[in-house]
Design a protein around this motif. Structure first.
Motif, PDB file in Angstrom:
ATOM      1  N   TYR A  15      36.880  28.657  43.765  1.00 42.39           N
ATOM      2  CA  TYR A  15      37.389  29.953  43.322  1.00 42.39           C
ATOM      3  C   TYR A  15      38.074  30.722  44.446  1.00 42.39           C
ATOM      4  O   TYR A  15      39.009  31.472  44.195  1.00 42.39           O
ATOM      5  N   PHE A  16      37.625  30.531  45.680  1.00 46.14           N
ATOM      6  CA  PHE A  16      38.254  31.218  46.812  1.00 46.14           C
ATOM      7  C   PHE A  16      39.690  30.744  47.002  1.00 46.14           C
ATOM      8  O   PHE A  16      40.599  31.535  47.223  1.00 46.14           O
ATOM      9  N   GLU A  17      39.884  29.446  46.934  1.00 42.86           N
ATOM     10  CA  GLU A  17      41.214  28.867  47.128  1.00 42.86           C
ATOM     11  C   GLU A  17      42.045  28.897  45.855  1.00 42.86           C
ATOM     12  O   GLU A  17      43.244  29.068  45.906  1.00 42.86           O
ATOM     13  N   GLY A  18      41.424  28.673  44.713  1.00 41.99           N
ATOM     14  CA  GLY A  18      42.148  28.595  43.445  1.00 41.99           C
ATOM     15  C   GLY A  18      42.978  27.332  43.379  1.00 41.99           C
ATOM     16  O   GLY A  18      43.394  26.783  44.398  1.00 41.99           O
ATOM     17  N   THR A  19      43.166  26.813  42.236  1.00 48.56           N
ATOM     18  CA  THR A  19      43.937  25.608  41.924  1.00 48.56           C
ATOM     19  C   THR A  19      43.396  24.340  42.591  1.00 48.56           C
ATOM     20  O   THR A  19      43.791  23.253  42.227  1.00 48.56           O
ATOM     21  N   VAL A  20      42.486  24.458  43.541  1.00 49.81           N
ATOM     22  CA  VAL A  20      41.944  23.278  44.212  1.00 49.81           C
ATOM     23  C   VAL A  20      41.136  22.438  43.230  1.00 49.81           C
ATOM     24  O   VAL A  20      41.219  21.223  43.216  1.00 49.81           O
ATOM     25  N   CYS A  21      40.354  23.092  42.409  1.00 46.89           N
ATOM     26  CA  CYS A  21      39.476  22.390  41.458  1.00 46.89           C
ATOM     27  C   CYS A  21      39.917  22.607  40.018  1.00 46.89           C
ATOM     28  O   CYS A  21      39.136  22.441  39.093  1.00 46.89           O
ATOM     29  N   GLY A  22      41.140  23.031  39.850  1.00 46.51           N
ATOM     30  CA  GLY A  22      41.645  23.269  38.503  1.00 46.51           C
ATOM     31  C   GLY A  22      41.223  24.615  37.930  1.00 46.51           C
ATOM     32  O   GLY A  22      41.262  24.805  36.714  1.00 46.51           O
ATOM     33  N   VAL A  23      40.809  25.539  38.781  1.00 46.75           N
ATOM     34  CA  VAL A  23      40.459  26.885  38.336  1.00 46.75           C
ATOM     35  C   VAL A  23      41.392  27.880  39.013  1.00 46.75           C
ATOM     36  O   VAL A  23      41.922  27.620  40.085  1.00 46.75           O
ATOM     37  N   ALA A  24      41.563  29.006  38.364  1.00 44.29           N
ATOM     38  CA  ALA A  24      42.392  30.062  38.948  1.00 44.29           C
ATOM     39  C   ALA A  24      41.623  30.741  40.083  1.00 44.29           C
ATOM     40  O   ALA A  24      40.394  30.783  40.070  1.00 44.29           O
ATOM     41  N   SER A  26      39.767  33.358  42.026  1.00 41.17           N
ATOM     42  CA  SER A  26      38.989  34.517  41.615  1.00 41.17           C
ATOM     43  C   SER A  26      38.012  34.845  42.741  1.00 41.17           C
ATOM     44  O   SER A  26      36.983  34.179  42.891  1.00 41.17           O
ATOM     45  N   ILE A  27      38.334  35.856  43.511  1.00 38.09           N
ATOM     46  CA  ILE A  27      37.468  36.249  44.619  1.00 38.09           C
ATOM     47  C   ILE A  27      36.107  36.740  44.111  1.00 38.09           C
ATOM     48  O   ILE A  27      35.084  36.380  44.697  1.00 38.09           O
ATOM     49  N   PRO A  28      36.055  37.508  43.008  1.00 35.85           N
ATOM     50  CA  PRO A  28      34.724  37.888  42.508  1.00 35.85           C
ATOM     51  C   PRO A  28      33.853  36.673  42.144  1.00 35.85           C
ATOM     52  O   PRO A  28      32.657  36.661  42.429  1.00 35.85           O
ATOM     53  N   GLN A  29      34.452  35.653  41.543  1.00 36.05           N
ATOM     54  CA  GLN A  29      33.696  34.441  41.228  1.00 36.05           C
ATOM     55  C   GLN A  29      33.278  33.713  42.500  1.00 36.05           C
ATOM     56  O   GLN A  29      32.154  33.229  42.606  1.00 36.05           O
ATOM     57  N   ALA A  30      34.188  33.628  43.463  1.00 37.11           N
ATOM     58  CA  ALA A  30      33.852  32.992  44.749  1.00 37.11           C
ATOM     59  C   ALA A  30      32.705  33.730  45.408  1.00 37.11           C
ATOM     60  O   ALA A  30      31.741  33.113  45.887  1.00 37.11           O
ATOM     61  N   GLU A  31      32.787  35.033  45.410  1.00 38.48           N
ATOM     62  CA  GLU A  31      31.738  35.847  46.023  1.00 38.48           C
ATOM     63  C   GLU A  31      30.394  35.612  45.324  1.00 38.48           C
ATOM     64  O   GLU A  31      29.351  35.528  45.979  1.00 38.48           O
ATOM     65  N   TRP A  32      30.416  35.464  44.021  1.00 43.02           N
ATOM     66  CA  TRP A  32      29.185  35.216  43.269  1.00 43.02           C
ATOM     67  C   TRP A  32      28.550  33.894  43.692  1.00 43.02           C
ATOM     68  O   TRP A  32      27.352  33.831  43.966  1.00 43.02           O
ATOM     69  N   TRP A  33      29.371  32.836  43.784  1.00 37.34           N
ATOM     70  CA  TRP A  33      28.840  31.525  44.175  1.00 37.34           C
ATOM     71  C   TRP A  33      28.372  31.522  45.622  1.00 37.34           C
ATOM     72  O   TRP A  33      27.326  30.955  45.947  1.00 37.34           O
ATOM     73  N   TYR A  34      29.138  32.150  46.505  1.00 37.85           N
ATOM     74  CA  TYR A  34      28.707  32.232  47.900  1.00 37.85           C
ATOM     75  C   TYR A  34      27.400  33.024  48.019  1.00 37.85           C
ATOM     76  O   TYR A  34      26.539  32.690  48.834  1.00 37.85           O
ATOM     77  N   SER A  35      27.241  34.070  47.214  1.00 34.14           N
ATOM     78  CA  SER A  35      26.003  34.849  47.225  1.00 34.14           C
ATOM     79  C   SER A  35      24.815  34.004  46.799  1.00 34.14           C
ATOM     80  O   SER A  35      23.726  34.104  47.374  1.00 34.14           O
ATOM     81  N   LYS A  36      25.034  33.178  45.777  1.00 31.44           N
ATOM     82  CA  LYS A  36      23.952  32.282  45.331  1.00 31.44           C
ATOM     83  C   LYS A  36      23.563  31.332  46.463  1.00 31.44           C
ATOM     84  O   LYS A  36      22.386  31.111  46.712  1.00 31.44           O
ATOM     85  N   ALA A  37      24.546  30.759  47.129  1.00 35.81           N
ATOM     86  CA  ALA A  37      24.275  29.833  48.237  1.00 35.81           C
ATOM     87  C   ALA A  37      23.589  30.569  49.384  1.00 35.81           C
ATOM     88  O   ALA A  37      22.612  30.066  49.956  1.00 35.81           O
ATOM     89  N   SER A  38      24.079  31.743  49.714  1.00 39.97           N
ATOM     90  CA  SER A  38      23.508  32.528  50.802  1.00 39.97           C
ATOM     91  C   SER A  38      22.051  32.876  50.525  1.00 39.97           C
ATOM     92  O   SER A  38      21.197  32.789  51.413  1.00 39.97           O
ATOM     93  N   SER A  39      21.753  33.242  49.288  1.00 41.54           N
ATOM     94  CA  SER A  39      20.379  33.623  48.944  1.00 41.54           C
ATOM     95  C   SER A  39      19.423  32.437  49.038  1.00 41.54           C
ATOM     96  O   SER A  39      18.212  32.619  49.125  1.00 41.54           O
TER      97      SER A  39
END
Length: 121
Positions: A15-24, A26-39
């Motif tokens: 989500y941070f890069e977009g188009t890498v994995c076929g998704v647009a 989305s910084i909010p989505q990237a932040e959500w996943w990074y938060s999960k990993a960080s926690s």
């Protein structure tokens, strides 16, 4: 469980890069996943959260205090390795200069560093 934490970071990268994995992008989505990993103690997730706030990526401006908090959290993580430790120390060193737009080269250097050193993780 280490693989699971790594997968959370990879989803954040998508989500941070977009188009890498076929998704647009989305910084909010990237932040959500990074938060999960960080926690869950994944240092790279914390570093990317710090980066997002240090440079105001997808935010309404930079948040130096929040960036510093995430970098410090990364430094305490059991998943921290030597190269990541050096990267975080460099980003912490640049932190005070991030709020000045006249330091554009500092921002460019830090972003390049993140893409070349951390994204391949």
């Amino acid at each position: 469980h280490l693989g699971h934490r790594d997968s959370l970071v990879e989803l954040g990268h998508c989500y941070f890069e977009g188009t890498v994995c076929g998704v647009a992008r989305s910084i909010p989505q990237a932040e959500w996943w990074y938060s999960k990993a960080s926690s869950q103690g994944q240092a790279v997730g914390s570093v990317y959260l710090g980066f997002i706030h240090q440079f105001g990526v997808g935010q309404e401006g930079v948040n130096i205090e929040r960036a510093e908090r995430y970098y410090e959290l990364a430094l305490q993580s059991p998943s921290m390795d030597y190269h990541l430790h050096v990267a975080v120390r460099c980003l912490l060193y640049l932190l005070p200069y991030s709020k000045y737009t006249s330091f554009g080269l500092v921002n460019i250097a830090a972003k390049y560093f993140m893409q070349r050193v951390l994204l391949p993780v």
